[in-house]
Design a protein around this motif. Structure first.
Motif, PDB file in Angstrom:
ATOM      1  N   PRO A  81       0.786  -1.238   0.000  1.00 55.20           N
ATOM      2  CA  PRO A  81       0.000   0.000   0.000  1.00 55.20           C
ATOM      3  C   PRO A  81       0.815   1.283   0.000  1.00 55.20           C
ATOM      4  N   GLU A  82       1.816   1.421  -0.861  1.00 56.53           N
ATOM      5  CA  GLU A  82       2.587   2.670  -0.840  1.00 56.53           C
ATOM      6  C   GLU A  82       2.001   3.748  -1.736  1.00 56.53           C
ATOM      7  N   GLY A  83       1.008   3.407  -2.518  1.00 52.81           N
ATOM      8  CA  GLY A  83       0.342   4.462  -3.290  1.00 52.81           C
ATOM      9  C   GLY A  83       0.897   4.690  -4.693  1.00 52.81           C
TER      10      GLY A  83
ATOM     11  N   GLN B  30       6.641  -2.600  -3.503  1.00 51.06           N
ATOM     12  CA  GLN B  30       6.944  -1.167  -3.433  1.00 51.06           C
ATOM     13  C   GLN B  30       7.707  -0.890  -2.140  1.00 51.06           C
ATOM     14  N   SER B  31       7.546  -1.783  -1.182  1.00 44.00           N
ATOM     15  CA  SER B  31       8.313  -1.752   0.066  1.00 44.00           C
ATOM     16  C   SER B  31       7.975  -3.035   0.823  1.00 44.00           C
ATOM     17  N   PRO B  32       8.766  -3.397   1.823  1.00 46.21           N
ATOM     18  CA  PRO B  32       8.410  -4.590   2.621  1.00 46.21           C
ATOM     19  C   PRO B  32       7.417  -4.265   3.738  1.00 46.21           C
ATOM     20  N   GLN B  33       6.671  -3.171   3.616  1.00 43.49           N
ATOM     21  CA  GLN B  33       5.845  -2.654   4.711  1.00 43.49           C
ATOM     22  C   GLN B  33       5.057  -3.724   5.485  1.00 43.49           C
ATOM     23  N   LEU B  34       4.228  -4.478   4.768  1.00 44.96           N
ATOM     24  CA  LEU B  34       3.333  -5.393   5.488  1.00 44.96           C
ATOM     25  C   LEU B  34       4.107  -6.551   6.105  1.00 44.96           C
ATOM     26  N   PHE B  35       5.169  -6.983   5.431  1.00 49.55           N
ATOM     27  CA  PHE B  35       5.976  -8.083   5.976  1.00 49.55           C
ATOM     28  C   PHE B  35       6.670  -7.669   7.266  1.00 49.55           C
ATOM     29  N   LYS B  36       7.140  -6.438   7.290  1.00 44.52           N
ATOM     30  CA  LYS B  36       7.858  -6.057   8.516  1.00 44.52           C
ATOM     31  C   LYS B  36       6.886  -5.896   9.669  1.00 44.52           C
ATOM     32  N   GLN B  37       5.655  -5.488   9.365  1.00 44.62           N
ATOM     33  CA  GLN B  37       4.677  -5.406  10.449  1.00 44.62           C
ATOM     34  C   GLN B  37       4.315  -6.805  10.943  1.00 44.62           C
TER      35      GLN B  37
ATOM     36  N   LEU C  57      10.423  -1.424  -5.696  1.00 46.71           N
ATOM     37  CA  LEU C  57      10.124  -1.076  -7.095  1.00 46.71           C
ATOM     38  C   LEU C  57       8.824  -0.298  -7.186  1.00 46.71           C
ATOM     39  N   ARG C  58       8.872   0.841  -7.853  1.00 47.73           N
ATOM     40  CA  ARG C  58       7.656   1.644  -8.020  1.00 47.73           C
ATOM     41  C   ARG C  58       7.608   2.151  -9.454  1.00 47.73           C
ATOM     42  N   ASP C  59       6.473   1.912 -10.096  1.00 46.21           N
ATOM     43  CA  ASP C  59       6.345   2.307 -11.502  1.00 46.21           C
ATOM     44  C   ASP C  59       5.886   3.759 -11.598  1.00 46.21           C
TER      45      ASP C  59
ATOM     46  N   MET D 211      17.107   1.238  -3.458  1.00 50.06           N
ATOM     47  CA  MET D 211      17.415   0.505  -2.234  1.00 50.06           C
ATOM     48  C   MET D 211      17.032   1.353  -1.032  1.00 50.06           C
ATOM     49  N   GLN D 212      16.445   0.697  -0.034  1.00 51.44           N
ATOM     50  CA  GLN D 212      16.090   1.410   1.193  1.00 51.44           C
ATOM     51  C   GLN D 212      16.697   0.695   2.381  1.00 51.44           C
ATOM     52  N   LEU D 213      17.117   1.467   3.391  1.00 47.68           N
ATOM     53  CA  LEU D 213      17.273   0.816   4.682  1.00 47.68           C
ATOM     54  C   LEU D 213      15.864   0.774   5.252  1.00 47.68           C
TER      55      LEU D 213
ATOM     56  N   ALA E 205      -1.552  10.346   3.334  1.00 48.23           N
ATOM     57  CA  ALA E 205      -0.301  10.975   2.914  1.00 48.23           C
ATOM     58  C   ALA E 205       0.837   9.949   2.974  1.00 48.23           C
ATOM     59  N   HIS E 206       0.766   9.012   3.923  1.00 48.28           N
ATOM     60  CA  HIS E 206       1.842   8.013   4.040  1.00 48.28           C
ATOM     61  C   HIS E 206       1.267   6.676   3.584  1.00 48.28           C
ATOM     62  N   HIS E 207       0.763   5.860   4.474  1.00 48.53           N
ATOM     63  CA  HIS E 207      -0.003   4.672   4.078  1.00 48.53           C
ATOM     64  C   HIS E 207      -1.070   4.422   5.127  1.00 48.53           C
ATOM     65  N   PRO E 208      -2.037   3.550   4.864  1.00 47.44           N
ATOM     66  CA  PRO E 208      -3.205   3.476   5.751  1.00 47.44           C
ATOM     67  C   PRO E 208      -2.933   2.849   7.110  1.00 47.44           C
TER      68      PRO E 208
ATOM     69  N   GLY F  82      13.715   9.816   3.440  1.00 45.68           N
ATOM     70  CA  GLY F  82      12.854   8.688   3.792  1.00 45.68           C
ATOM     71  C   GLY F  82      11.712   9.088   4.698  1.00 45.68           C
ATOM     72  N   SER F  83      10.829   8.106   4.923  1.00 49.74           N
ATOM     73  CA  SER F  83       9.625   8.339   5.729  1.00 49.74           C
ATOM     74  C   SER F  83       9.387   7.162   6.653  1.00 49.74           C
ATOM     75  N   GLY F  84       8.618   7.431   7.677  1.00 59.85           N
ATOM     76  CA  GLY F  84       8.206   6.355   8.568  1.00 59.85           C
ATOM     77  C   GLY F  84       7.074   6.827   9.439  1.00 59.85           C
TER      78      GLY F  84
ATOM     79  N   VAL G 184       4.647   5.810  13.336  1.00 65.61           N
ATOM     80  CA  VAL G 184       4.131   4.907  14.360  1.00 65.61           C
ATOM     81  C   VAL G 184       2.926   4.251  13.708  1.00 65.61           C
ATOM     82  N   ARG G 185       2.797   2.932  13.872  1.00 69.16           N
ATOM     83  CA  ARG G 185       1.719   2.220  13.171  1.00 69.16           C
ATOM     84  C   ARG G 185       0.483   2.089  14.052  1.00 69.16           C
ATOM     85  N   ILE G 186      -0.613   1.819  13.394  1.00 66.57           N
ATOM     86  CA  ILE G 186      -1.850   1.544  14.124  1.00 66.57           C
ATOM     87  C   ILE G 186      -1.790   0.079  14.569  1.00 66.57           C
TER      88      ILE G 186
HETATM   89  N1  ASP Z   1       7.144   1.625   3.908  1.00 66.76           N
HETATM   90  C1  ASP Z   1       7.427   3.034   3.996  1.00 66.76           C
HETATM   91  C2  ASP Z   1       8.056   3.517   2.682  1.00 66.76           C
HETATM   92  O1  ASP Z   1       8.590   2.709   1.939  1.00 66.76           O
HETATM   93  C3  ASP Z   1       8.374   3.365   5.086  1.00 66.76           C
HETATM   94  C4  ASP Z   1       7.828   3.083   6.426  1.00 66.76           C
HETATM   95  O2  ASP Z   1       6.740   3.589   6.760  1.00 66.76           O
HETATM   96  O3  ASP Z   1       8.532   2.396   7.188  1.00 66.76           O
HETATM   97  O4  ASP Z   1       8.049   4.685   2.416  1.00 66.76           O
END
Ligand code: ASP
Length: 444
Positions: free
Chosen positions: A32-34, A54-61, A78-80, A92-94, A299-302, A340-342, A344-346
């Motif tokens: 869900p990175e948009g 687009q990111s490992p967002q859901l896996f890391k959660q 990867l983002r088109d 590449m992202q940390l 603005a970020h993700h849901p 970069g962005s990040g 606190v998650r719900i």
């Molecule tokens: N997944 C987010 C991104 O790739 C970063 C994050 O919220 O940790 O921008």
């Protein structure tokens, strides 16, 4: 070599801070990175597609639910999207996430890794990274990624023009910037070109004044201004003879946006000058826009937690009021580049359900798209937060390069082509058959 140094310093830093490296898959369902997904057709299930992450967002959660309380990965994403100087299709992202961590904890973990990386390249350790709220960044710099290598801050003048007779200034917001020495260096043609740009950026025009002896203003609009206004403007800006005063008058968002761009246009140093100025920008708005259907767009993700003081507003907001709701999302900025962005998650199902409802995502759709995460949360999700920053951008800036292509091995061109291997290329008809695909002629 610079890039290799950055990677190895980051890895060492994360390991030292107790983070565990987990490699997440490349062939997945949509994240869900948009942005638009790159997709890969499935041979085993013709007509179905994997998305590339687009990111490992859901896996890391999920890792947090699974008890890995500190995760990191140097992840390929990867983002088109259209390519730019600071954007390639793949980057590449940390990527990191931590359980029972607050925003402050995350900012500290990431600051440590960033400072280690910068030190490994430059030999000098950056000092503590300052913080600024999104609101302050907009008011002072007209940007959510302020380049704080130079001043020229946006200065409030709305109060000066409160009872004004000048029609141009009878608007909700008036702000200005001071261009030192501009009275001489900016000729009529340059001012006209700047005015055109301001109009393109959304303003009705640009009010400009040359500063003469004793701070006296000279410009087409002075005849409509009172003595008090003429005195207050240069005083507020600390203007002196030879300077230029540039003012934008409009609705507040427009003023900040246009003056922010004008400030960069006139004052921004070249990429390899002025040192490295990192900045944390906090309290981003939860929503970026409101769709025609009246639903706000994240603005970020849901999965981003609203600001604690603004949770109640989710119930009462309507239309553009949604844009005033703050979140617990934060960005890291370096010399005006978003690194970069990040957030606190719900971790509370009631707030997550409310967010989906606000976004116009029904319970069924949420289950279909993110069911695997929501189901895992039922077993108890620890409070968690995380971040990701672009290694390409960091390495480019540390190397003094304006285009990330310069620090990427085998980069793509602006149109996304690989001139070395000729990718993207057509594939065999047999291969298409196996995948159950037909290629249509290009639509004209
Ligand atoms: N997944 C987010 C991104 O790739 C970063 C994050 O919220 O940790 O921008």
């Amino acid at each position: 070599r610079t890039r290799a140094r950055v990677n190895s310093a980051i890895r060492a830093s994360m390991e030292q801070q107790g983070f565990v490296e987990i490699e997440t898959p490349m062939l997945i369902a949509s994240t869900p990175e948009g942005a638009r997904d790159f997709v890969v057709p499935s041979r085993h299930s013709p007509g179905s597609f994997y998305a590339l992450p687009q990111s490992p967002q859901l896996f890391k959660q999920l890792a947090m639910v699974g008890g890995i309380d500190r995760y990191y990965q140097i992840a390929r994403c990867l983002r088109d999207e259209d390519l730019r100087a600071d954007r390639q299709f793949e980057f590449m992202q940390l990527d990191m996430e931590a359980s029972f961590a607050t925003q402050d904890d995350i900012l500290e973990f990431v600051s440590e890794a960033i400072c280690d990386a910068a030190e490994a390249v430059t030999g000098e350790r950056p000092g503590e990274i300052p913080r600024m709220t999104w609101h302050e960044a907009q008011e002072r710099y007209g940007s959510d990624k302020p380049d704080v290598r130079f001043g020229m801050e946006l200065t409030e003048m709305s109060d000066i023009f409160e009872g004004t007779e000048a029609n141009v200034f009878k608007v909700p917001c008036v702000k200005g910037i001071l261009y030192e020495g501009g009275a001489e260096s900016l000729g009529r043609n340059a001012i006209d070109a700047l005015t055109d740009k301001c109009k393109r950026w959304g303003a009705k025009g640009l009010a400009w004044f040359r500063v003469g002896e004793g701070g006296a203003l000279d410009g087409a609009l002075t005849k409509f201004m009172s003595e008090a206004e003429l005195a207050a403007v240069p005083e507020r800006l600390g203007a002196k003879q030879g300077d230029m005063v540039l003012i934008i008058a409009a609705e507040r968002r427009t003023v900040n946006h246009v003056l922010g761009l004008l400030r960069l246009e006139l004052g921004r140093p070249p990429v390899n000058e002025g040192g490295f100025h990192f900045l944390w920008v906090t309290e981003f708005p939860l929503f970026e826009t409101v769709s025609d259907a009246g639903n706000p767009v994240p603005a970020h993700h849901p999965f981003t937690m609203p600001h604690v003081d603004d949770v109640g507003l989710l119930e009462s907001a309507e239309g553009d009021e949604y844009l005033d709701i703050r979140s617990q999302a934060y960005d890291l900025v370096l010399n005006g580049w978003e690194l970069g962005s990040g957030s606190v998650r719900i971790h509370r199902p009631d707030i997550q359900a409310k967010i989906f409802e606000t976004l116009g995502i029904g319970a069924e759709e949420a289950q279909l798209k993110f069911g695997f995460l929501l189901d895992a949360f039922k077993y108890g999700a620890p409070p968690h937060a995380g971040f990701a920053f672009g290694i390409d951008r960091l390495a480019a800036l540390l190397a003094g390069e304006e285009n990330i292509r310069e620090i990427i091995a085998f980069p793509k061109t602006q149109s996304g082509a690989d001139p070395l291997t000729n990718a993207p290329t057509a594939i065999d008809p047999d291969h298409l058959d196996e995948l159950g695909l037909r290629v249509l002629p290009p639509s004209s």
